[in-house]
Motif scaffolding. Structure first.
Motif, short mmCIF file in Angstrom:
data_model
loop_
_atom_site.label_atom_id
_atom_site.label_comp_id
_atom_site.label_asym_id
_atom_site.label_seq_id
_atom_site.Cartn_x
_atom_site.Cartn_y
_atom_site.Cartn_z
N ILE A 72 0.77 -1.17 0.12
CA ILE A 72 0.05 0.02 0.03
C ILE A 72 1.04 1.23 0.03
O ILE A 72 1.86 1.26 0.42
CB ILE A 72 -1.02 0.18 1.15
N GLY A 77 -2.72 5.38 1.17
CA GLY A 77 -3.31 3.92 1.64
C GLY A 77 -3.84 3.07 0.40
O GLY A 77 -4.44 2.07 0.51
N ALA A 79 -3.85 0.62 -2.83
CA ALA A 79 -2.92 -0.69 -3.37
C ALA A 79 -2.03 -0.40 -4.47
O ALA A 79 -2.62 0.35 -5.23
CB ALA A 79 -4.09 -1.84 -3.43
N CYS A 188 2.99 -1.58 10.29
CA CYS A 188 1.95 -1.04 10.67
C CYS A 188 0.96 -1.87 11.37
O CYS A 188 0.85 -2.92 11.09
CB CYS A 188 1.42 -0.36 9.43
N ILE A 190 -1.91 -1.99 11.95
CA ILE A 190 -3.03 -2.13 11.27
C ILE A 190 -3.06 -3.14 10.02
O ILE A 190 -3.76 -4.23 9.68
CB ILE A 190 -3.95 -0.81 10.82
N CYS A 191 -2.26 -2.66 9.09
CA CYS A 191 -2.18 -3.35 7.85
C CYS A 191 -0.99 -4.37 7.88
O CYS A 191 -0.63 -5.10 6.81
CB CYS A 191 -2.09 -2.34 6.43
N HIS A 192 0.13 -4.38 8.64
CA HIS A 192 1.28 -5.16 8.71
C HIS A 192 2.03 -5.08 7.66
O HIS A 192 2.81 -5.95 7.41
CB HIS A 192 0.60 -6.61 8.92
N SER A 193 2.06 -3.83 7.08
CA SER A 193 3.29 -3.52 5.98
C SER A 193 4.33 -2.74 6.79
O SER A 193 3.76 -2.12 7.59
CB SER A 193 2.61 -2.78 5.01
N HIS A 209 0.26 3.47 9.80
CA HIS A 209 0.35 4.60 8.76
C HIS A 209 -0.61 5.62 8.96
O HIS A 209 -1.86 5.25 9.43
CB HIS A 209 0.02 3.87 7.42
N CYS A 212 -4.13 4.39 7.42
CA CYS A 212 -4.63 3.32 8.45
C CYS A 212 -5.24 3.95 9.71
O CYS A 212 -6.27 3.53 10.17
CB CYS A 212 -3.52 2.36 8.74
N LYS A 215 -8.56 5.32 8.68
CA LYS A 215 -9.58 4.47 8.66
C LYS A 215 -9.99 3.82 10.07
O LYS A 215 -11.18 3.61 10.31
CB LYS A 215 -8.98 3.37 7.68
N TYR A 216 -9.08 3.58 10.73
CA TYR A 216 -9.23 2.78 12.06
C TYR A 216 -10.06 3.69 12.79
O TYR A 216 -10.83 3.25 13.66
CB TYR A 216 -7.85 2.60 12.73
#
Length: 232
Positions: A72, A77, A79, A188, A190-193, A209, A212, A215-216
């Motif tokens: 991402i 954010g 893709a 991160c 949240i997204c684990h990237s 991020h 993220c 969004k969260y």
């Protein structure tokens, strides 16, 4: 053999070729390209099957130590898909394209970005490094030119004189960065990237991020850390 990988068609080959020439494409572009390739080569097209389409390509890329990976953009954010060379996960991939001096400038820029608070390095700080390089000192003008090439080649991106790692760089070099910056590199929550441009919890130190975070915490009046529950 039912476990056999699905066949590569001309549509898959076309998709791969275009991705190779771009290095990275944004998600909505990838979806358009998927449709275009299937229609051009008269291959069955299902709009929700992009990931299957890509995993077919990936199964055929395995023997070549290549893989199309999704990542991402830390900026918005969204893709992206990039072609990654698994045999040369680190800066060696760049070694064929740049001189030793240019690579040293890149590594030093990467240091500045990753060790910074917010995931950015100013051009002033980067240019100050240019005349301290071990391989060969670089003049400011020359260094500016090299930075421009790194931006064009999608290793760095630049906004108002501030540089950060391009999404392509993050996707290709995630493992390299996690291995080489173990004390500071984090994923991160949240997204684990990998999270370079991110916010950090002051209490427990997790990173998120900015997209993220948005969004969260959407619609929450008092955002709290997902890990330690302190005020974010």
């Amino acid at each position: 053999n039912t476990a056999m990988a699905a066949q590569m068609t001309d549509a898959h080959r076309r998709f791969l070729q275009i991705l190779m020439s771009n290095g990275i494409i944004e998600g909505s572009e990838a979806r358009k390209l998927h449709q275009h390739c299937c229609e051009t080569d008269k291959v069955y097209y299902a709009h929700d099957k992009l990931d299957d389409f890509i995993s077919t390509i990936n199964s055929h890329l395995q023997p070549f130590f290549m893989q199309i990976r999704k990542g991402i953009s830390e900026d918005d954010g969204r893709a992206h898909y990039a072609l990654v060379n698994l045999a040369e996960t680190e800066v060696t991939k760049m070694a064929s394209d740049y001189t030793e001096t240019e690579l040293e400038l890149f590594r030093k820029t990467m240091d500045l970005i990753i060790l910074s608070e917010n995931g950015f390095a100013s051009s002033t700080d980067i240019l100050n490094l240019a005349d301290q390089l071990k391989t060969k000192k670089m003049k400011k003008k020359e260094a500016e030119q090299v930075l421009k090439v790194f931006v064009e080649d999608k290793w760095l991106s630049e906004k108002n004189g501030e540089y950060t790692l391009h999404t392509r760089c993050l996707i290709e070099m995630e493992q390299y960065i996690l291995n080489n910056y173990q004390d500071v590199a984090r994923k991160c929550n949240i997204c684990h990237s990998l999270a370079i441009q991110s916010q950090v919890c002051e209490s427990c130190g997790i990173r998120m991020h900015l997209p993220c975070v948005r969004k969260y915490f959407r619609g929450q009046t008092e955002p709290r850390c997902p890990k330690c529950n302190d005020c974010w």
